[in-house]
Design an enzyme around this catalytic site. Structure first.
Site, PDB file in Angstrom:
ATOM      1  N   CYS A 146       6.563  -1.311  -4.270  1.00 25.08           N
ATOM      2  CA  CYS A 146       6.372  -2.328  -3.236  1.00 25.08           C
ATOM      3  C   CYS A 146       5.592  -3.521  -3.768  1.00 25.08           C
ATOM      4  O   CYS A 146       4.368  -3.451  -3.914  1.00 25.08           O
ATOM      5  CB  CYS A 146       5.649  -1.716  -2.033  1.00 25.08           C
ATOM      6  SG  CYS A 146       5.293  -2.914  -0.738  1.00 25.08           S
ATOM      7  N   CYS A 149       2.966  -5.026  -1.446  1.00 26.01           N
ATOM      8  CA  CYS A 149       1.729  -4.249  -1.392  1.00 26.01           C
ATOM      9  C   CYS A 149       0.876  -4.463  -2.643  1.00 26.01           C
ATOM     10  O   CYS A 149      -0.340  -4.557  -2.552  1.00 26.01           O
ATOM     11  CB  CYS A 149       2.026  -2.749  -1.297  1.00 26.01           C
ATOM     12  SG  CYS A 149       3.360  -2.313  -0.183  1.00 26.01           S
ATOM     13  N   ASP A 150       1.508  -4.516  -3.797  1.00 22.08           N
ATOM     14  CA  ASP A 150       0.748  -4.348  -5.036  1.00 22.08           C
ATOM     15  C   ASP A 150       0.721  -5.546  -5.985  1.00 22.08           C
ATOM     16  O   ASP A 150       0.001  -5.511  -6.982  1.00 22.08           O
ATOM     17  CB  ASP A 150       1.317  -3.140  -5.811  1.00 22.08           C
ATOM     18  CG  ASP A 150       1.103  -1.838  -5.047  1.00 22.08           C
ATOM     19  OD1 ASP A 150       0.181  -1.792  -4.205  1.00 22.08           O
ATOM     20  OD2 ASP A 150       1.855  -0.880  -5.287  1.00 22.08           O
TER      21      ASP A 150
END
Ligand code: NAP
Length: 324
Positions: A146, A149-150
């Site tokens: 993701c 997200c990261d």
């Protein structure tokens, strides 16, 4: 089997299921949440956040929070309102008539383990992985599924994105804002992605392509250090020194239990209407199992809230199947 019919059984325990548990518990619906069991580190109660390290975009946590800690807090909050949580896997459901039947353990048992007037499906989706030995171990330590997200943790890194679809192009384009370089590794010479997404990636000076290549090994002790690529035409191998690998080869919603009983979209996700209503009156769906677009913890939690309110209101108004 217990004879009593529950108001609501929630299947799944990621942000959607746990939020539905909090809301239905506070609404005095005495919910039962079946959270799943630990099967492997990619298949465990708590959903995809259990595979995440730091979560920095969940509102309310100024300094971020670890994914498993966030899920532990969700779970403790559900328990505080006395939601009943069962650590078992659902093996079968019968949605053909109400009260619905839910089996854990033996799917061939003549009687269901639980009966319920409404069900909230929150079984999530799984990011498809390459299936390589060290990929799982390094998940959250350089390997991610993701970018939203990261990406932030990969400032100044050299990273690889695996896949040739729209997700891979989107992730690569997003990641190039943070990374020093992004290499898209795709198993064919032609990309699957739409023309516009391909073009955007091709126009990006930080993005390069390794076509006709598959990742055949993942290296690193505590963190990802590099990949071995194999040419699909010649079999020749090469090393790619990257400290990030984003696997973007698609997601699969967890719908096996419901196939043939509930309407799915063409891409396999549960079809919902009017908020969280599925094709079966009394059955609601929340989170990634019905969302192939946003796939965020916060959107999953929001839709868990919607399903809880929809279930509460529908039961309170007499469970009218004609008014579904
Ligand atoms: P996808 O379109 O199914 O693409 C998956 C990619 O991964 C394909 O290129 C596939 O290769 C590759 N792949 C699959 N299994 C692999 C394996 N084991 N090893 C190596 N490569 C593998 O999935 P997606 O990109 O996640 O997109 C899903 C849907 O969402 C699509 O309809 C897409 O258009 C949509 N989407 C839209 C947007 C947007 O418009 N902004 C953004 C993201 C996603 P092959 O090509 O060889 O099969």
């Amino acid at each position: 089997m217990s004879d009593n019919v529950r108001d609501v059984v929630i299947i799944g325990s990621g942000p959607a299921g746990l939020t539905a548990a909090i809301y239905t518990a506070r609404a005095q619906m005495d919910p039962l949440m079946i959270e799943g069991e630990l099967v492997s580190n990619t298949d465990q109660p708590g959903g995809q956040l259990m595979l995440t390290t730091e979560v920095e975009n969940y509102p309310g946590f100024v300094d971020g929070i670890m994914g498993p800690d966030l899920m532990a807090a969700f779970r403790a909050q559900a328990e505080r309102f006395e939601a009943e949580i069962v650590t078992r896997r659902v093996t079968r459901v019968d949605l053909s008539s109400r009260p619905f039947g839910v089996w854990v353990d033996d799917p061939n048992a003549p009687e269901p383990s639980y009966r319920a007037d409404s069900i909230i499906i929150a079984t999530g989706a799984r990011a498809l992985m390459l299936g390589l030995e060290h990929e799982q171990r390094l998940l959250g330590h350089g390997v991610s599924t993701c970018a939203t997200c990261d990406a932030f943790f990969f400032r100044g890194h050299d990273i690889a994105v695996i896949g040739g679809g729209d997700s891979a192009m989107e992730e690569a384009t997003f990641l190039s804002r943070f990374a020093d370089s992004v290499t898209i590794v795709h198993r064919r010479s032609e990309l699957r992605a739409s023309r516009i997404m391909q073009q955007r990636a091709m126009d990006d000076p930080k993005i390069r392509f390794e076509l006709d290549k598959v990742v055949t090994d993942v290296h690193g002790t505590d963190r990802l250090e590099g990949l071995t690529l194999t040419d699909t035409n010649t079999g020749a191998t090469s090393e790619l020194a990257v400290t990030g690998m984003f696997v973007a080869i698609g997601h699969r919603p967890t719908t096996e239990l419901f196939e043939g009983q509930i309407e799915l979209e063409d891409n396999g996700y549960i079809r919902v209407h009017a908020g969280s209503r599925t094709s079966v009156p009394g059955v609601f769906a929340a989170g990634d199992v019905q969302d192939h677009v946003y796939r965020q913890a916060i959107t999953a939690a929001g839709s868990g809230c919607m399903a809880a309110l929809d279930a509460e209101r529908w039961l309170a108004s007499g469970a009218d199947e004609d008014n579904w």
